[in-house]
Scaffold this motif. Structure first.
Motif, PDB file in Angstrom:
ATOM      1  N   GLU A 185       0.912  -1.241   0.046  1.00  0.00           N
ATOM      2  CA  GLU A 185      -0.136   0.075  -0.083  1.00  0.00           C
ATOM      3  C   GLU A 185       0.895   1.268   0.086  1.00  0.00           C
ATOM      4  O   GLU A 185       0.634   2.429  -0.641  1.00  0.00           O
ATOM      5  N   HIS A 186       2.082   1.360   0.700  1.00  0.00           N
ATOM      6  CA  HIS A 186       3.036   2.470   0.638  1.00  0.00           C
ATOM      7  C   HIS A 186       3.400   2.574  -0.703  1.00  0.00           C
ATOM      8  O   HIS A 186       3.626   3.632  -1.207  1.00  0.00           O
ATOM      9  N   GLY A 187       3.719   1.097  -1.157  1.00  0.00           N
ATOM     10  CA  GLY A 187       4.642   1.381  -2.829  1.00  0.00           C
ATOM     11  C   GLY A 187       3.462   1.821  -3.664  1.00  0.00           C
ATOM     12  O   GLY A 187       4.161   2.669  -4.581  1.00  0.00           O
ATOM     13  N   LEU A 188       2.223   1.542  -3.588  1.00  0.00           N
ATOM     14  CA  LEU A 188       1.363   1.981  -4.452  1.00  0.00           C
ATOM     15  C   LEU A 188       1.126   3.571  -4.415  1.00  0.00           C
ATOM     16  O   LEU A 188       0.917   4.255  -5.411  1.00  0.00           O
ATOM     17  N   HIS A 189       1.074   4.111  -3.315  1.00  0.00           N
ATOM     18  CA  HIS A 189       0.799   5.475  -3.097  1.00  0.00           C
ATOM     19  C   HIS A 189       2.127   6.260  -3.582  1.00  0.00           C
ATOM     20  O   HIS A 189       1.993   7.222  -4.409  1.00  0.00           O
TER      21      HIS A 189
END
Length: 453
Positions: free
Chosen positions: A300-304
């Motif tokens: 989720e961090h990587g997607l943002h």
């Protein structure tokens, strides 16, 4: 393998250090210290490991902005010139390269800090010149948005011209130190810049004498068209990100040609792509190390972060879908143009989903990640070096300190056996000398003081 390169040409290795390692999940491993980013002892240990490996230099990235979400990974970073001054005392030979922005500094103060580092380290300082992309940094300095890409490079060119004038404002033999006559310095060899330009007005001479190197090694890290033009004019070493041998060869040939076209010797610009080596005793073990790191990514961090890089609204990307077909072209991007293109081309070329792309970027943010045995890592480095893709490499360990120790203890001996890397430093040299570069002549030498004003 064909014949090894001649002894006259050897690899330049730079240790790119980042808290617990370049992989975004490195801090979550059992052996990692999540507080290492502000621990001087951690960096002293890393510097000494790299010096044991006879690296040319250390390098710290930097920017006047909080880089990552504090929920994602260690985000606090020490100011690099300050840190490198401490590391200068803890080391003897290795170069010390700090990143500093031309967009959010002034020439006088920054020139003074780098000159001070060069004196204190006996000629081992280097400056990685960046223009700093991103609205977040701009808003820390009273701006609503980042300046246009071309404007940032115009400012950078004038900034560097002023810095060169300041570093040359003292001739090498200005200091006389004559106690009998009471003359400490020859005022005729002082040359205040008296600069009035588009972005800067700088009147007086620097308050630090000319340094052991003349001025620090000049490094640049942009691969856009503006970045390459700037590098061809000024840079003595270039840090770049390339995913394939062919792309690296094309970049290498292009930048060497551009440098020659400015009247400079193309050998006076060293091109160092980044590589994230993940080392195992077998290829399967190296792949397992890579898998463990990927398993620790919080996607989720990587997607943002990926949506931010691609200038997409939050919620645009789906983890298990490929990138949208209608992404903007590089020409529409004002931020990190070359990194944007690299990531998009990687995703398109390999038909990666967002999840797969985040995994690929987790180790080096677009730099080449290579998992293999020490021999395979050495082979990859030698191939790029021999085949016109690199003069050396930015070594970016996925995990620190273990990744740097493995490289120094297992890959460096292979490179030395092949004649690609020195086995010891030898006599004390400046960083510029270690890169095979001449000490620059002072632009004011022989010019009467009044004529230069």
């Amino acid at each position: 393998m064909t014949t090894a390169p001649t002894a006259s040409r050897q690899l330049h290795l730079n240790a790119f250090l980042m808290n617990t390692g370049h992989h975004e999940a490195s801090w979550r491993l059992p052996e990692s210290d999540p507080y290492a980013s502000v621990d001087l002892a951690h960096y002293v240990n890393l510097a000494r490991i790299a010096e044991r490996g006879t690296f040319d230099s250390l390098f710290f990235a930097d920017g006047p902005v909080l880089f990552n979400s504090v929920g994602q990974r260690p985000s606090g970073t020490l100011e690099p010139i300050t840190l490198l001054t401490a590391l200068a005392v803890a080391t003897q030979h290795i170069g010390l390269i700090a990143t500093a922005s031309t967009s959010y500094n002034s020439p006088y103060n920054l020139s003074r800090r780098f000159a001070s580092l060069d004196h204190l380290s006996a000629g081992r300082a280097g400056w990685n010149i960046v223009t700093t992309a991103g609205a977040e940094a701009a808003r820390n300095f009273g701006l609503d948005d980042e300046p246009a890409h071309a404007t940032r490079y115009e400012r950078a060119a004038e900034f560097l011209d002023v810095a060169l004038k300041l570093w040359d404002s003292w001739e090498d033999d200005l200091v006389v130190g004559d106690k009998t006559t009471g003359v400490w310095g020859d005022e005729q060899k002082l040359h205040p810049p008296r600069h009035k330009g588009t972005y800067f007005s700088v009147e007086g001479a620097l308050n630090v004498p000319r340094t052991p190197q003349g001025y620090p090694l000049l490094v640049q890290a942009g691969s856009s068209e503006d970045g390459k033009r700037f590098a061809a004019r000024y840079a003595e070493a270039v840090f770049t990100a390339q995913q394939t041998l062919k792309d690296a060869q094309d970049f290498y040939a292009d930048l060497k040609s551009r440098t020659g076209a400015t009247g400079r010797d193309p050998d006076h610009i060293k091109i160092l792509p980044g590589i994230v080596p993940v080392i195992g005793s077998t290829e399967a073990e190296a792949r397992e190390h890579e898998r463990v790191l990927e398993d620790h990514i919080v996607y989720e961090h990587g997607l943002h972060r990926l949506e931010h890089l691609l200038h997409l609204e939050p919620g645009t990307l789906q983890l298990d879908a490929q990138l949208p077909a209608d992404l903007p072209p590089e020409s529409a991007i004002e931020g990190a143009k070359s990194r944007y293109t690299l990531v998009v081309e990687l995703a398109r070329r390999e038909r990666l989903t967002a999840r797969e792309l985040i995994g690929r970027l987790g180790g080096g943010r677009g730099h080449l990640t290579f998992a293999g045995t020490p021999e395979q890592v050495a082979d990859a480095i030698e191939d790029w070096f021999r085949l016109g893709a690199a003069d050396g490499f930015n070594i970016m360990p996925a995990v620190l300190p273990s990744g740097l120790e493995l490289f120094v203890d297992q890959v460096v001996p292979i490179l030395r056996t092949r004649g690609l890397l020195r086995s010891e430093y030898g006599p004390r040299q400046t960083l510029r000398e270690r890169y095979g570069l001449p000490r620059p002549a002072n632009q004011y030498a022989g010019v009467p003081a009044l004529a230069s004003r």
